[in-house]
Design an enzyme around this catalytic site. Structure first.
Site, mmCIF file in Angstrom:
data_model
loop_
_atom_site.group_PDB
_atom_site.id
_atom_site.type_symbol
_atom_site.label_atom_id
_atom_site.label_comp_id
_atom_site.label_asym_id
_atom_site.label_seq_id
_atom_site.Cartn_x
_atom_site.Cartn_y
_atom_site.Cartn_z
ATOM 1 N N HIS A 125 0.831 -1.216 0.000
ATOM 2 C CA HIS A 125 0.000 0.000 0.000
ATOM 3 C C HIS A 125 0.859 1.256 0.000
ATOM 4 O O HIS A 125 0.400 2.327 0.394
ATOM 5 C CB HIS A 125 -0.965 -0.003 1.192
ATOM 6 C CG HIS A 125 -2.078 -1.002 1.030
ATOM 7 N ND1 HIS A 125 -2.873 -1.452 2.057
ATOM 8 C CD2 HIS A 125 -2.526 -1.641 -0.084
ATOM 9 C CE1 HIS A 125 -3.764 -2.328 1.591
ATOM 10 N NE2 HIS A 125 -3.549 -2.472 0.299
ATOM 11 N N CYS A 133 3.145 16.009 -5.298
ATOM 12 C CA CYS A 133 2.155 17.068 -5.504
ATOM 13 C C CYS A 133 1.112 16.561 -6.498
ATOM 14 O O CYS A 133 1.460 16.067 -7.570
ATOM 15 C CB CYS A 133 2.841 18.320 -6.034
ATOM 16 S SG CYS A 133 1.645 19.559 -6.569
ATOM 17 N N CYS A 159 3.611 25.232 -6.120
ATOM 18 C CA CYS A 159 2.574 25.544 -7.106
ATOM 19 C C CYS A 159 1.191 25.620 -6.457
ATOM 20 O O CYS A 159 0.191 25.759 -7.139
ATOM 21 C CB CYS A 159 2.574 24.510 -8.239
ATOM 22 S SG CYS A 159 1.769 22.945 -7.777
HETATM 23 P P1 OAD Z 1 -7.685 -3.778 9.897
HETATM 24 O O1 OAD Z 1 -7.832 -2.665 10.881
HETATM 25 O O2 OAD Z 1 -8.784 -4.003 8.931
HETATM 26 O O3 OAD Z 1 -7.449 -5.154 10.670
HETATM 27 C C1 OAD Z 1 -6.497 -5.231 11.700
HETATM 28 C C2 OAD Z 1 -6.763 -6.513 12.470
HETATM 29 O O4 OAD Z 1 -5.725 -6.612 13.440
HETATM 30 C C3 OAD Z 1 -8.083 -6.517 13.218
HETATM 31 O O5 OAD Z 1 -8.880 -7.602 12.758
HETATM 32 C C4 OAD Z 1 -7.695 -6.691 14.709
HETATM 33 O O6 OAD Z 1 -8.477 -7.703 15.335
HETATM 34 C C5 OAD Z 1 -6.262 -7.175 14.610
HETATM 35 N N1 OAD Z 1 -5.418 -6.720 15.727
HETATM 36 C C6 OAD Z 1 -5.284 -5.470 16.228
HETATM 37 N N2 OAD Z 1 -4.358 -5.427 17.207
HETATM 38 C C7 OAD Z 1 -3.900 -6.711 17.342
HETATM 39 C C8 OAD Z 1 -2.945 -7.328 18.193
HETATM 40 N N3 OAD Z 1 -2.243 -6.640 19.112
HETATM 41 N N4 OAD Z 1 -2.739 -8.661 18.052
HETATM 42 C C9 OAD Z 1 -3.427 -9.384 17.127
HETATM 43 N N5 OAD Z 1 -4.337 -8.849 16.290
HETATM 44 C C10 OAD Z 1 -4.562 -7.525 16.385
HETATM 45 O O7 OAD Z 1 -6.282 -3.552 9.168
HETATM 46 P P2 OAD Z 1 -5.748 -4.177 7.800
HETATM 47 O O8 OAD Z 1 -6.293 -5.540 7.567
HETATM 48 O O9 OAD Z 1 -4.285 -3.974 7.810
HETATM 49 O O10 OAD Z 1 -5.371 0.705 3.590
HETATM 50 O O11 OAD Z 1 -6.399 -3.179 6.762
HETATM 51 C C11 OAD Z 1 -6.084 -3.266 5.403
HETATM 52 C C12 OAD Z 1 -6.095 -1.888 4.772
HETATM 53 O O12 OAD Z 1 -7.306 -1.203 5.090
HETATM 54 C C13 OAD Z 1 -5.019 -0.961 5.297
HETATM 55 O O13 OAD Z 1 -3.772 -1.192 4.693
HETATM 56 C C14 OAD Z 1 -5.564 0.396 4.977
HETATM 57 C C15 OAD Z 1 -7.030 0.199 5.256
HETATM 58 O O14 OAD Z 1 -7.906 0.853 4.391
HETATM 59 C C16 OAD Z 1 -4.490 1.696 3.253
HETATM 60 O O15 OAD Z 1 -3.729 2.196 4.040
HETATM 61 C C17 OAD Z 1 -4.514 2.073 1.834
#
Ligand code: OAD
Length: 254
Positions: A125, A133, A159
């Protein structure tokens, strides 16, 4: 995690030499960085504070061009704390050092895998390291806009164009190297999915395709809709999991 699962997973990791990993926001929460969809995650915060059409709007380009503040609030909170890698980041760097890793794909933009010493990292990502910009395309090192962001401002180019960090927004293409591995996945003998809700494509699809043919382990605090597609599902804190497995692996070196 019960003793049986712990030993079974540690054995699989000891024997593996071509581990493919996908990490998500859950690997950085113990460093103080909020995840998106977890309880008290970033989406809940921005939904409450700003009246957004949907929380994901902070990553939509048309919304960002009209209202960049919620996105920059997230970036500011990430940079203000100068987060350090978690035990889980360090565990993955150690696995690479042991010659066990084939590829680490991260959905995170916080650069903590690099800070922990991992080298073969594909930031699917994008990253906050550089920014561009949106009007003239000029490229910036994040260091150049950091002060403006931390001071609460919205960084603008000479700009007057809006500057956007080079992270992938919804509807934008991922880096070309991601599509290369998606089309032609590396040879893997174990797949590790860590701290991701598997909600966002194509990263989740890449991992789940691989899970169809490879022994896989999903470590996540909360269940995901795709748990049935994974060999071992462990719902627990990631740092605890990594510490347990690390100790177990060091007890009986491969
Ligand atoms: P999410 O926030 O969707 O999921 C994170 C998961 O981590 C959740 O299901 C929590 O249960 C788990 N979690 C949190 N803390 C934890 C811990 N200490 N131990 C174990 N599990 C834990 O995040 P992503 O799946 O990374 O896009 O989200 C994918 C994308 O959605 C991101 O990259 C972002 C967002 O839109 C962009 O940045 C473009």
């Amino acid at each position: 995690m019960d003793e049986f699962t712990r030993e079974r997973i540690a054995r699989a990791m000891r024997q593996a030499t071509r581990i493919v990993v996908l990490t998500g926001a859950g690997i950085s929460t113990s460093a103080g960085i909020k995840d998106f969809r977890g309880k008290d995650g970033m989406y809940e915060i921005v939904r409450k504070r700003y009246n957004l059409p949907s929380p994901e709007a902070i990553f939509e380009i048309n919304f960002f061009m009209r209202q960049p503040e919620p996105f920059y609030e997230m970036v500011r909170s990430m940079f203000a704390m100068e987060a350090e890698p978690t035990l889980s980041h360090r565990f993955l760097a150690w696995l690479e050092e042991q010659g066990k890793m084939s590829l680490l794909v991260t959905q995170n933009i916080d650069m903590l895998h690099h800070k922990a010493g991992s080298k073969a990292v594909l930031e699917c990502h994008g990253t906050l390291r550089t920014a561009s910009c949106l009007t003239c395309g000029r490229s910036f090192e994040f260091a150049e806009i950091r002060a403006a962001v931390l001071a609460g401002g919205i960084p603008r180019c000479e700009c007057q164009g809006l500057i956007k960090p080079d992270i992938v927004f919804f509807g934008e293409s991922l880096p070309a190297e991601f599509y290369t591995v998606h089309l032609s996945p590396p040879d893997a003998d174990l797949l590790l999915l860590m701290g991701t809700s598997l909600n966002v494509q194509p990263a989740a699809g890449f991992a789940l395709n691989l899970a169809a043919t490879t022994e896989s382990i999903l470590v996540n605090r909360d269940p995901t809709p795709y748990d049935a597609m994974v060999t071992h599902v462990v719902n627990m804190d990631l740092d605890r999991f990594c510490q347990d497995i690390w100790e177990e692996m060091e007890k009986t070196p491969s």
